[in-house]
Design a protein around this motif. Structure first.
Motif, PDB file in Angstrom:
ATOM      1  N   PRO A 158      47.776  40.446  43.494  1.00 31.49           N
ATOM      2  CA  PRO A 158      48.001  41.431  42.424  1.00 31.49           C
ATOM      3  C   PRO A 158      47.408  40.985  41.086  1.00 31.49           C
ATOM      4  O   PRO A 158      46.848  41.792  40.334  1.00 31.49           O
ATOM      5  CB  PRO A 158      49.530  41.531  42.357  1.00 31.49           C
ATOM      6  CG  PRO A 158      49.975  41.176  43.727  1.00 31.49           C
ATOM      7  CD  PRO A 158      49.031  40.100  44.174  1.00 31.49           C
ATOM      8  N   TRP A 159      47.504  39.678  40.800  1.00 29.22           N
ATOM      9  CA  TRP A 159      46.894  39.161  39.575  1.00 29.22           C
ATOM     10  C   TRP A 159      45.378  39.313  39.633  1.00 29.22           C
ATOM     11  O   TRP A 159      44.740  39.696  38.637  1.00 29.22           O
ATOM     12  CB  TRP A 159      47.279  37.687  39.408  1.00 29.22           C
ATOM     13  CG  TRP A 159      46.658  37.037  38.218  1.00 29.22           C
ATOM     14  CD1 TRP A 159      47.064  37.113  36.926  1.00 29.22           C
ATOM     15  CD2 TRP A 159      45.490  36.199  38.231  1.00 29.22           C
ATOM     16  NE1 TRP A 159      46.232  36.374  36.116  1.00 29.22           N
ATOM     17  CE2 TRP A 159      45.252  35.802  36.887  1.00 29.22           C
ATOM     18  CE3 TRP A 159      44.632  35.746  39.234  1.00 29.22           C
ATOM     19  CZ2 TRP A 159      44.202  34.970  36.536  1.00 29.22           C
ATOM     20  CZ3 TRP A 159      43.583  34.924  38.878  1.00 29.22           C
ATOM     21  CH2 TRP A 159      43.369  34.540  37.548  1.00 29.22           C
ATOM     22  N   GLY A 161      43.838  41.619  41.247  1.00 27.92           N
ATOM     23  CA  GLY A 161      43.576  43.046  41.066  1.00 27.92           C
ATOM     24  C   GLY A 161      43.596  43.443  39.602  1.00 27.92           C
ATOM     25  O   GLY A 161      42.792  44.275  39.152  1.00 27.92           O
ATOM     26  N   GLN A 162      44.497  42.845  38.818  1.00 26.78           N
ATOM     27  CA  GLN A 162      44.543  43.122  37.388  1.00 26.78           C
ATOM     28  C   GLN A 162      43.279  42.619  36.695  1.00 26.78           C
ATOM     29  O   GLN A 162      42.733  43.276  35.788  1.00 26.78           O
ATOM     30  CB  GLN A 162      45.780  42.461  36.784  1.00 26.78           C
ATOM     31  CG  GLN A 162      47.104  43.035  37.267  1.00 26.78           C
ATOM     32  CD  GLN A 162      48.285  42.234  36.763  1.00 26.78           C
ATOM     33  OE1 GLN A 162      48.139  41.312  35.950  1.00 26.78           O
ATOM     34  NE2 GLN A 162      49.480  42.576  37.240  1.00 26.78           N
ATOM     35  N   LEU A 163      42.832  41.470  37.117  1.00 28.25           N
ATOM     36  CA  LEU A 163      41.600  40.911  36.563  1.00 28.25           C
ATOM     37  C   LEU A 163      40.417  41.828  36.849  1.00 28.25           C
ATOM     38  O   LEU A 163      39.581  42.109  35.976  1.00 28.25           O
ATOM     39  CB  LEU A 163      41.359  39.529  37.164  1.00 28.25           C
ATOM     40  CG  LEU A 163      40.209  38.704  36.604  1.00 28.25           C
ATOM     41  CD1 LEU A 163      40.539  38.209  35.202  1.00 28.25           C
ATOM     42  CD2 LEU A 163      39.910  37.518  37.521  1.00 28.25           C
ATOM     43  N   ARG A 164      40.366  42.328  38.079  1.00 25.83           N
ATOM     44  CA  ARG A 164      39.268  43.220  38.467  1.00 25.83           C
ATOM     45  C   ARG A 164      39.323  44.529  37.685  1.00 25.83           C
ATOM     46  O   ARG A 164      38.291  45.031  37.231  1.00 25.83           O
ATOM     47  CB  ARG A 164      39.353  43.484  39.971  1.00 25.83           C
ATOM     48  CG  ARG A 164      38.192  44.302  40.519  1.00 25.83           C
ATOM     49  CD  ARG A 164      38.296  44.420  42.026  1.00 25.83           C
ATOM     50  NE  ARG A 164      38.087  43.139  42.683  1.00 25.83           N
ATOM     51  CZ  ARG A 164      39.036  42.483  43.341  1.00 25.83           C
ATOM     52  NH1 ARG A 164      40.262  42.976  43.444  1.00 25.83           N
ATOM     53  NH2 ARG A 164      38.754  41.323  43.915  1.00 25.83           N
ATOM     54  N   GLU A 165      40.509  45.070  37.478  1.00 20.86           N
ATOM     55  CA  GLU A 165      40.650  46.317  36.736  1.00 20.86           C
ATOM     56  C   GLU A 165      40.253  46.125  35.277  1.00 20.86           C
ATOM     57  O   GLU A 165      39.609  46.992  34.688  1.00 20.86           O
ATOM     58  CB  GLU A 165      42.095  46.812  36.835  1.00 20.86           C
ATOM     59  CG  GLU A 165      42.340  48.137  36.139  1.00 20.86           C
ATOM     60  CD  GLU A 165      41.465  49.263  36.673  1.00 20.86           C
ATOM     61  OE1 GLU A 165      41.111  50.167  35.880  1.00 20.86           O
ATOM     62  OE2 GLU A 165      41.125  49.234  37.881  1.00 20.86           O
ATOM     63  N   GLN A 166      40.633  44.993  34.697  1.00 23.99           N
ATOM     64  CA  GLN A 166      40.249  44.715  33.320  1.00 23.99           C
ATOM     65  C   GLN A 166      38.736  44.616  33.185  1.00 23.99           C
ATOM     66  O   GLN A 166      38.149  45.109  32.214  1.00 23.99           O
ATOM     67  CB  GLN A 166      40.905  43.422  32.846  1.00 23.99           C
ATOM     68  CG  GLN A 166      40.535  43.041  31.415  1.00 23.99           C
ATOM     69  CD  GLN A 166      41.179  41.744  30.985  1.00 23.99           C
ATOM     70  OE1 GLN A 166      41.969  41.153  31.721  1.00 23.99           O
ATOM     71  NE2 GLN A 166      40.854  41.282  29.787  1.00 23.99           N
ATOM     72  N   ARG A 169      37.226  48.059  33.145  1.00 30.46           N
ATOM     73  CA  ARG A 169      37.436  48.762  31.877  1.00 30.46           C
ATOM     74  C   ARG A 169      36.535  48.207  30.787  1.00 30.46           C
ATOM     75  O   ARG A 169      36.076  48.942  29.909  1.00 30.46           O
ATOM     76  CB  ARG A 169      38.901  48.648  31.439  1.00 30.46           C
ATOM     77  CG  ARG A 169      39.890  49.418  32.303  1.00 30.46           C
ATOM     78  CD  ARG A 169      41.230  49.548  31.580  1.00 30.46           C
ATOM     79  NE  ARG A 169      41.716  48.266  31.076  1.00 30.46           N
ATOM     80  CZ  ARG A 169      42.550  47.475  31.755  1.00 30.46           C
ATOM     81  NH1 ARG A 169      42.982  47.839  32.955  1.00 30.46           N
ATOM     82  NH2 ARG A 169      42.946  46.322  31.225  1.00 30.46           N
TER      83      ARG A 169
END
Length: 257
Positions: A158-159, A161-166, A169
Motif C-alpha cells: 500500500p505504501w 501504491g501511494q508512492l506510485r500515485e504521487q 500526480r
C-alpha cells in the motif's frame, strides 16, 4: 553501411586542396583533440571509436586526397574501416549505426538491483522496514527530472501504491540527459543540430528503435547539459573540436579547431 543510414549525406573530405599526401603537423589541433578524447572521463568505447576515426580521416588519412590534391570521397573508406557483420536470418548490421545509436543523447534510468531492502518507513519504531523487497517504483527529483528506484516488500505494497500515485500526480520535469551526446560534443558546430538529430534518428531506426527523439530543452551535446552540483565550463575555454561544415543539408568534414 546500409541504405537506411546515411551519414548526413557526408561524402567528401575538406574542400581545401592538398599538394601532397601525409599527415598534418601538430599545430592543426589533431593531437590536442586526441588527447582530450582519451582524457575525457565521460568517454565511452563507441564514442571514442567514431570520434577518432572521423578525426583521422579528416586530418591524417594518407589517402584523403587524390594525385591532383582533390579531396576524395571518404564514405566508402569509413565503411571499409568500420565494416559490417551478419545476424541470424541474413540481416547485415552496420557498425556505424551501432556507434551512433550507442551515443544517442538520452536519459538512462538507473539499473534496478536485486535483493534490495524495503524502504518503507516504520511507524512503531524509527528507521526503515529493511525486509527483502518484492516490488519497486521510483521517486523523481523535481529539479533534474532524474529518477531514483525505491523498493518495498509485500507488507508495504500500500505504501508503494501511494508512492506510485504521487509520482503520477507530480511526474516532474523532462529529465536532464545523462548518456550519449559525446560524439557531437567533439564534432558538431553551431547550426548543425538538425542534421545530427537526423543522423541519430536514422541510426535508431536501423537498430529498430522508432521511439528515440532528441532531448527537449537541452540539445544534443553532452558539453551543454547541466550537471547538478557543478558549474558549467567557461565558454572562453573552448576545447578543440573537429569542425564539420554544413553543405546542402549535409555534413562535410572540415578541420580540427
Amino acid at each position: 553501411m546500409g541504405a537506411a543510414l546515411h551519414l548526413a549525406h557526408a561524402t567528401e573530405l575538406p574542400t581545401r586542396k592538398r599538394k601532397r599526401k601525409g599527415g598534418g603537423g601538430g599545430g592543426d589541433g589533431y593531437d590536442q583533440l586526441v588527447a582530450r578524447v582519451y582524457q575525457d572521463p565521460r568517454m565511452t568505447p563507441e564514442a571514442r571509436e567514431l570520434i577518432l576515426l572521423l578525426a583521422w580521416l579528416t586530418a591524417r588519412d594518407p589517402n584523403r586526397s587524390d594525385e591532383q590534391g582533390n579531396p576524395r570521397k571518404w564514405r566508402k573508406r569509413a565503411s571499409d574501416i568500420l565494416g559490417e557483420y551478419g545476424r541470424p536470418g541474413g540481416r547485415r548490421e552496420s557498425r556505424l549505426a551501432d556507434l551512433l545509436y550507442a551515443d544517442r543523447p538520452r536519459y538512462d534510468f538507473p539499473p534496478l538491483s536485486y535483493n534490495q531492502p524495503c524502504a518503507a518507513p516504520m511507524i512503531r519504531r524509527e528507521g526503515l522496514c529493511g525486509r527483502p523487497a518484492s516490488d519497486n517504483d521510483y521517486e523523481v527529483d523535481h529539479d533534474t527530472g532524474w529518477k531514483t528506484p525505491v523498493y518495498f516488500c509485500r507488507r508495504h505494497e500500500p505504501w508503494g501504491g501511494q508512492l506510485r500515485e504521487q509520482r503520477r500526480r507530480e511526474p516532474g520535469p523532462e529529465p536532464i540527459p545523462n548518456a550519449g551526446g559525446l560524439v557531437v560534443s567533439y564534432l558538431m558546430s553551431d547550426g548543425q543540430e538538425q542534421a545530427w538529430a537526423r543522423l541519430y534518428r536514422e541510426a535508431a531506426e536501423w537498430k529498430r528503435d522508432r521511439q528515440w527523439e532528441p532531448p527537449k530543452g537541452y540539445g544534443l551535446r553532452a558539453d551543454d547539459w547541466p550537471t547538478p552540483g557543478q558549474e558549467q565550463p567557461s565558454k572562453e575555454e573552448e576545447p578543440f573540436r573537429l569542425r564539420l561544415i554544413a553543405s546542402d543539408g549535409g555534413l562535410i568534414a572540415g578541420a580540427v579547431q
